[in-house]
Design a protein around this motif. Structure first.
Motif, short mmCIF file in Angstrom:
data_model
loop_
_atom_site.label_atom_id
_atom_site.label_comp_id
_atom_site.label_asym_id
_atom_site.label_seq_id
_atom_site.Cartn_x
_atom_site.Cartn_y
_atom_site.Cartn_z
N MET A 1 11.02 -9.41 13.46
CA MET A 1 11.01 -10.03 12.14
C MET A 1 9.56 -10.33 11.71
SD MET A 1 13.62 -10.91 10.36
CE MET A 1 15.16 -10.15 10.45
N TYR A 2 9.39 -10.28 10.39
CA TYR A 2 8.07 -10.60 9.85
C TYR A 2 7.87 -12.10 9.78
CZ TYR A 2 7.51 -5.75 8.39
OH TYR A 2 7.38 -4.41 8.39
N ASN A 3 6.64 -12.48 9.90
CA ASN A 3 6.26 -13.88 9.74
C ASN A 3 6.43 -14.26 8.27
OD1 ASN A 3 4.89 -16.30 9.46
ND2 ASN A 3 3.27 -15.71 10.89
N LEU A 4 7.03 -15.39 7.97
CA LEU A 4 7.25 -15.83 6.60
C LEU A 4 5.94 -15.98 5.84
CD1 LEU A 4 10.18 -18.41 6.92
CD2 LEU A 4 10.25 -16.06 6.07
N GLY A 5 4.87 -16.37 6.51
CA GLY A 5 3.56 -16.49 5.87
C GLY A 5 3.04 -15.15 5.39
N VAL A 6 3.26 -14.11 6.20
CA VAL A 6 2.81 -12.76 5.84
C VAL A 6 3.62 -12.26 4.64
CG1 VAL A 6 2.70 -10.36 6.61
CG2 VAL A 6 2.01 -12.21 8.16
N ILE A 7 4.93 -12.50 4.66
CA ILE A 7 5.78 -12.09 3.54
C ILE A 7 5.35 -12.78 2.25
CG2 ILE A 7 8.13 -12.16 2.62
CD1 ILE A 7 9.11 -11.78 5.51
N LYS A 8 5.06 -14.06 2.33
CA LYS A 8 4.61 -14.82 1.16
C LYS A 8 3.28 -14.26 0.64
CE LYS A 8 3.73 -19.41 -0.60
NZ LYS A 8 3.70 -20.84 -0.35
N GLU A 9 2.35 -13.95 1.54
CA GLU A 9 1.06 -13.39 1.12
C GLU A 9 1.24 -12.04 0.44
OE1 GLU A 9 -2.12 -13.28 3.99
OE2 GLU A 9 -1.44 -15.16 4.88
N LEU A 10 2.16 -11.22 0.97
CA LEU A 10 2.41 -9.91 0.36
C LEU A 10 3.01 -10.07 -1.04
CD1 LEU A 10 3.83 -7.88 3.38
CD2 LEU A 10 1.64 -7.54 2.22
N GLU A 11 3.94 -11.01 -1.20
CA GLU A 11 4.53 -11.26 -2.51
C GLU A 11 3.47 -11.75 -3.50
OE1 GLU A 11 7.71 -13.97 -1.75
OE2 GLU A 11 9.06 -12.38 -1.05
N GLU A 12 2.59 -12.65 -3.06
CA GLU A 12 1.52 -13.15 -3.93
C GLU A 12 0.56 -12.03 -4.30
OE1 GLU A 12 -0.23 -16.42 -1.83
OE2 GLU A 12 1.47 -17.75 -2.24
N ALA A 13 0.24 -11.16 -3.35
CA ALA A 13 -0.66 -10.03 -3.63
C ALA A 13 -0.02 -9.08 -4.62
CB ALA A 13 -1.02 -9.30 -2.33
N ARG A 14 1.28 -8.82 -4.46
CA ARG A 14 1.99 -7.93 -5.38
C ARG A 14 2.00 -8.52 -6.80
NH1 ARG A 14 6.91 -7.54 -2.93
NH2 ARG A 14 6.05 -5.98 -1.54
N PHE A 15 2.26 -9.82 -6.90
CA PHE A 15 2.24 -10.48 -8.21
C PHE A 15 0.85 -10.41 -8.82
CE2 PHE A 15 1.36 -14.26 -10.75
CZ PHE A 15 2.31 -14.11 -11.74
N SER A 16 -0.17 -10.69 -8.02
CA SER A 16 -1.55 -10.66 -8.51
C SER A 16 -1.92 -9.27 -9.00
CB SER A 16 -2.50 -11.10 -7.40
OG SER A 16 -3.83 -11.04 -7.85
N ASN A 17 -1.50 -8.25 -8.24
CA ASN A 17 -1.79 -6.87 -8.63
C ASN A 17 -1.12 -6.53 -9.96
OD1 ASN A 17 -2.76 -4.22 -8.35
ND2 ASN A 17 -0.86 -3.57 -7.38
N THR A 18 0.14 -6.93 -10.12
CA THR A 18 0.87 -6.68 -11.37
C THR A 18 0.19 -7.39 -12.53
OG1 THR A 18 2.94 -6.44 -10.17
CG2 THR A 18 3.10 -6.92 -12.52
N PHE A 19 -0.20 -8.65 -12.32
CA PHE A 19 -0.86 -9.42 -13.37
C PHE A 19 -2.18 -8.79 -13.77
CE2 PHE A 19 -3.61 -13.00 -14.70
CZ PHE A 19 -2.89 -13.40 -15.81
N LEU A 20 -2.98 -8.35 -12.79
CA LEU A 20 -4.26 -7.72 -13.10
C LEU A 20 -4.06 -6.39 -13.84
CD1 LEU A 20 -6.23 -8.44 -9.82
CD2 LEU A 20 -6.61 -9.46 -12.08
N ARG A 21 -3.04 -5.62 -13.45
CA ARG A 21 -2.75 -4.37 -14.15
C ARG A 21 -2.38 -4.64 -15.60
NH1 ARG A 21 1.63 -2.68 -11.71
NH2 ARG A 21 2.99 -2.94 -13.48
N MET A 22 -1.59 -5.68 -15.84
CA MET A 22 -1.21 -6.03 -17.21
C MET A 22 -2.44 -6.44 -18.03
SD MET A 22 2.34 -8.06 -16.42
CE MET A 22 2.39 -8.81 -18.03
N GLN A 23 -3.33 -7.22 -17.41
CA GLN A 23 -4.56 -7.61 -18.09
C GLN A 23 -5.41 -6.39 -18.42
OE1 GLN A 23 -6.24 -10.51 -15.34
NE2 GLN A 23 -5.97 -12.09 -16.90
N ASN A 24 -5.52 -5.46 -17.48
CA ASN A 24 -6.30 -4.25 -17.70
C ASN A 24 -5.72 -3.43 -18.86
OD1 ASN A 24 -8.40 -2.37 -17.00
ND2 ASN A 24 -6.79 -1.07 -16.14
#
Length: 81
Positions: free
Chosen positions: A1-24
């Motif tokens: 199983m994945y560490n919950l902290g790693v999963i949370k970081e991946l979700e935050e990175a995915r959200f950040s990437n989506t937000f930056l793409r929208m800004q671009n």
């Protein structure tokens, strides 16, 4: 199983990437519209006689008829280059 902290970081990175793409995409669209406005202004100055010779300028040389197609694109897709 994945560490919950790693999963949370991946979700935050995915959200950040989506937000930056929208800004671009928003910046690209605003830049395009500014170029269209500059082109229209330049053509109007030629028509009024304030500018006597039309000079090619890559910064304002944009196809005006493409403006509506750019604005009608879905937000998630990048504009055609």
């Amino acid at each position: 199983m994945y560490n919950l902290g790693v999963i949370k970081e991946l979700e935050e990175a995915r959200f950040s990437n989506t937000f930056l793409r929208m800004q671009n995409e928003r910046v690209e669209r605003d830049l395009y519209l500014t170029r269209v406005q500059a082109h229209e202004f330049y053509r109007e100055m030629i028509r009024k006689g304030f500018v006597f010779k039309q000079r090619l300028n890559e910064a304002i040389n944009v196809p005006i008829e493409d403006e509506k197609s750019l604005l009608s694109q879905p937000q998630g897709s990048p504009p055609d280059a």
